[in-house]
Structures are given as C-alpha cells and as structure tokens.
Enzyme design. Structure first.
Site, PDB file in Angstrom:
ATOM      1  CE  LYS A 196      -3.157  -2.209   3.271  1.00 57.54           C
ATOM      2  NZ  LYS A 196      -3.724  -2.019   4.651  1.00 57.54           N
ATOM      3  CG  ASP A 246       6.889   2.304   0.286  1.00 55.98           C
ATOM      4  OD1 ASP A 246       7.602   1.407  -0.231  1.00 55.98           O
ATOM      5  OD2 ASP A 246       6.208   2.104   1.305  1.00 55.98           O
ATOM      6  CG  ASP A 294      15.244  -1.359   4.339  1.00 55.83           C
ATOM      7  OD1 ASP A 294      16.274  -0.709   4.549  1.00 55.83           O
ATOM      8  OD2 ASP A 294      14.690  -2.038   5.223  1.00 55.83           O
ATOM      9  CG  PHE A 336      10.807   2.398  10.618  1.00 59.66           C
ATOM     10  CD1 PHE A 336      11.003   1.192   9.954  1.00 59.66           C
ATOM     11  CD2 PHE A 336       9.500   2.852  10.798  1.00 59.66           C
ATOM     12  CE1 PHE A 336       9.924   0.450   9.486  1.00 59.66           C
ATOM     13  CE2 PHE A 336       8.418   2.113  10.332  1.00 59.66           C
ATOM     14  CZ  PHE A 336       8.633   0.910   9.672  1.00 59.66           C
ATOM     15  NE  ARG A 396      -0.810   1.840   5.021  1.00 58.81           N
ATOM     16  CZ  ARG A 396       0.237   1.107   4.629  1.00 58.81           C
ATOM     17  NH1 ARG A 396       1.189   1.652   3.916  1.00 58.81           N
ATOM     18  NH2 ARG A 396       0.326  -0.167   4.954  1.00 58.81           N
TER      19      ARG A 396
HETATM   20  P1  IMP Z   1      13.079  -4.240   1.291  1.00 57.83           P
HETATM   21  O1  IMP Z   1      12.554  -5.506   0.703  1.00 57.83           O
HETATM   22  O2  IMP Z   1      13.948  -4.491   2.493  1.00 57.83           O
HETATM   23  O3  IMP Z   1      13.765  -3.349   0.277  1.00 57.83           O
HETATM   24  O4  IMP Z   1      11.855  -3.505   1.913  1.00 57.83           O
HETATM   25  C1  IMP Z   1      11.114  -2.587   1.269  1.00 57.83           C
HETATM   26  C2  IMP Z   1       9.777  -2.450   1.959  1.00 57.83           C
HETATM   27  O5  IMP Z   1       9.913  -2.499   3.383  1.00 57.83           O
HETATM   28  C3  IMP Z   1       9.165  -1.108   1.637  1.00 57.83           C
HETATM   29  O6  IMP Z   1       8.356  -1.170   0.500  1.00 57.83           O
HETATM   30  C4  IMP Z   1       8.377  -0.824   2.885  1.00 57.83           C
HETATM   31  O7  IMP Z   1       7.113  -1.431   2.775  1.00 57.83           O
HETATM   32  C5  IMP Z   1       9.139  -1.509   3.988  1.00 57.83           C
HETATM   33  N1  IMP Z   1      10.021  -0.545   4.676  1.00 57.83           N
HETATM   34  C6  IMP Z   1      11.373  -0.443   4.593  1.00 57.83           C
HETATM   35  N2  IMP Z   1      11.821   0.583   5.313  1.00 57.83           N
HETATM   36  C7  IMP Z   1      10.722   1.158   5.855  1.00 57.83           C
HETATM   37  C8  IMP Z   1      10.530   2.332   6.688  1.00 57.83           C
HETATM   38  O8  IMP Z   1      11.454   3.046   7.061  1.00 57.83           O
HETATM   39  N3  IMP Z   1       9.238   2.613   7.022  1.00 57.83           N
HETATM   40  C9  IMP Z   1       8.180   1.873   6.623  1.00 57.83           C
HETATM   41  N4  IMP Z   1       8.296   0.802   5.826  1.00 57.83           N
HETATM   42  C10 IMP Z   1       9.567   0.448   5.455  1.00 57.83           C
HETATM   43 MG    MG Z   2       6.240  -1.459   0.603  1.00 48.89          MG
END
Ligand code: IMP
Ligand code: MG
Length: 182
Positions: A51, A108, A111, A160, A173
């Site tokens: 989302k 969004d 990470d 975060f 959100r």
């Molecule tokens: P990745 O697979 O580790 O790259 O994670 C990406 C997803 O983790 C993003 O699309 C977010 O949904 C969530 N995420 C990563 N960092 C944050 C943060 O700082 N706040 C909220 N959601 C996060």
């Molecule tokens: Mg996400």
C-alpha cells in the site's frame, strides 16, 4: 485526538520531520518531468506497489504530461516487522496485460532490495518491453541484493520513516509529510 497529525499512540516513538511537503512536491515534480520526457511515445504502465506507494503514485501520475495506464501489485513478506525477509509472495498481481508495454514500478522505499528484486523477477515473467524502478526513498546503505533505482526522490541513511503513504503498523499513512520514528 491524533486525527491526521503526528501523535504518540504508543505504537511508535517521537516523530521528527525529515522531508517537508515542499521538498516532496519538488522531487515529485522533477521525477514526473523526467519520466514524461523518457517515456514520450512509449506504452507506459505505472505499477504502484500497495500500500505504501499509493500517495506517491497519485501525486506522480497527476503531473505526468504523457498518457499512462495505472496498475497496482501487492506483495507480502514474512519475518521481522521492520525488515522484510527473503520469503515474499504476490498477493495481488497486475490485471491488465503488460506484455510489450513499458512498465515503471513505483515503490515507496527500497531498503534491503529483497522486495523489489522479487517483484522485478516476477514482472519479467509478464514479458514487458522494458522494466524500470521509480522509488521515493532509497536506503542504499542497507542493501542486501543489487537493485538500481532508475528514478529516485530521496536518498537517506538508516532510520525508520512514516507518512506520505508509508506506515508503521498501519499507522501514519495519511500524514502529508515524511517523518523519522525515533
Ligand atoms: P526491502 O525488501 O527491504 O527493500 O523492503 C522494502 C519495503 O519495506 C518497503 O516497500 C516498505 O514497505 C518496507 N520498509 C522499509 N523501510 C521502511 C521504513 O522506514 N518505514 C516503513 N516501511 C519500510
Ligand atoms: Mg512497501
């Protein structure tokens, strides 16, 4: 009452402003201009990742000066709350055919990169003509797998964040700006 403003409901710590409305609007406008140039004459399908990307996507597509189809996907990952694990599934796939189209994923946050790596591999099975990534925020230092962001709003170090579509336990959100949770 918290309504639409930052508050502490016991779900997270203090919220500190990281990116203001003005900074976000400036970056979104810049990205929309570049995407409009790069995708002129192409068959653009913008694929938002639910989302978290819904606010970013809504602002971005309204500033495009070229035609674009809008799609959404949703993926779920299992593991620790604040970090995705390697186990990811598609819970909502694209519904319009994207074969032969120029797909731009709108996410969004990147990470570890695990979610996007999975999504890129998944969308490749739909045989798009091209596949690129637009992300609002990149935490490059935390990357576990190689993912290059083609269109980026902001880079940040560790931390975060919430707001502008991004949640912590489904809270925050609707905040119009982006905050760091202490
Ligand atoms: P990745 O697979 O580790 O790259 O994670 C990406 C997803 O983790 C993003 O699309 C977010 O949904 C969530 N995420 C990563 N960092 C944050 C943060 O700082 N706040 C909220 N959601 C996060
Ligand atoms: Mg996400």
């Amino acid at each position: 009452m918290c309504s639409n403003r930052p508050c502490n409901s016991g779900m997270a710590g203090e919220l500190q402003l990281l990116f203001s409305k003005k900074e976000i609007a400036g970056q979104v406008a810049k990205l929309a201009r570049q995407i409009s140039v790069d995708y002129a004459g192409k068959k653009l399908v913008v694929v938002g990742v639910l989302k978290g990307a819904f606010v970013f996507l809504a602002d971005l597509v309204r500033q495009l000066t070229i035609p674009a189809a809008i799609e959404f996907v949703r993926i779920a990952s299992y593991g620790a709350k604040k970090e995705s694990s390697g186990e990811i599934i598609v819970t909502k796939d694209v519904e319009i055919p994207v074969a032969g189209k120029d797909v731009l994923i709108v996410e969004d946050i990147v990470d570890t990169g695990l979610s996007l790596k999975f999504l890129v591999e998944h969308l490749q099975t739909h045989k798009p003509a091209s596949l690129k990534i637009c992300a609002l925020v990149d935490k490059k230092a935390r990357r576990k797998v190689e993912i290059d962001v083609d269109y980026l709003g902001f880079a940040m170090a560790d931390g975060f964040i919430v707001g502008y579509g991004i949640d912590f336990n489904e809270q925050y959100r609707a905040l119009p700006e982006i905050f760091v949770v202490d």
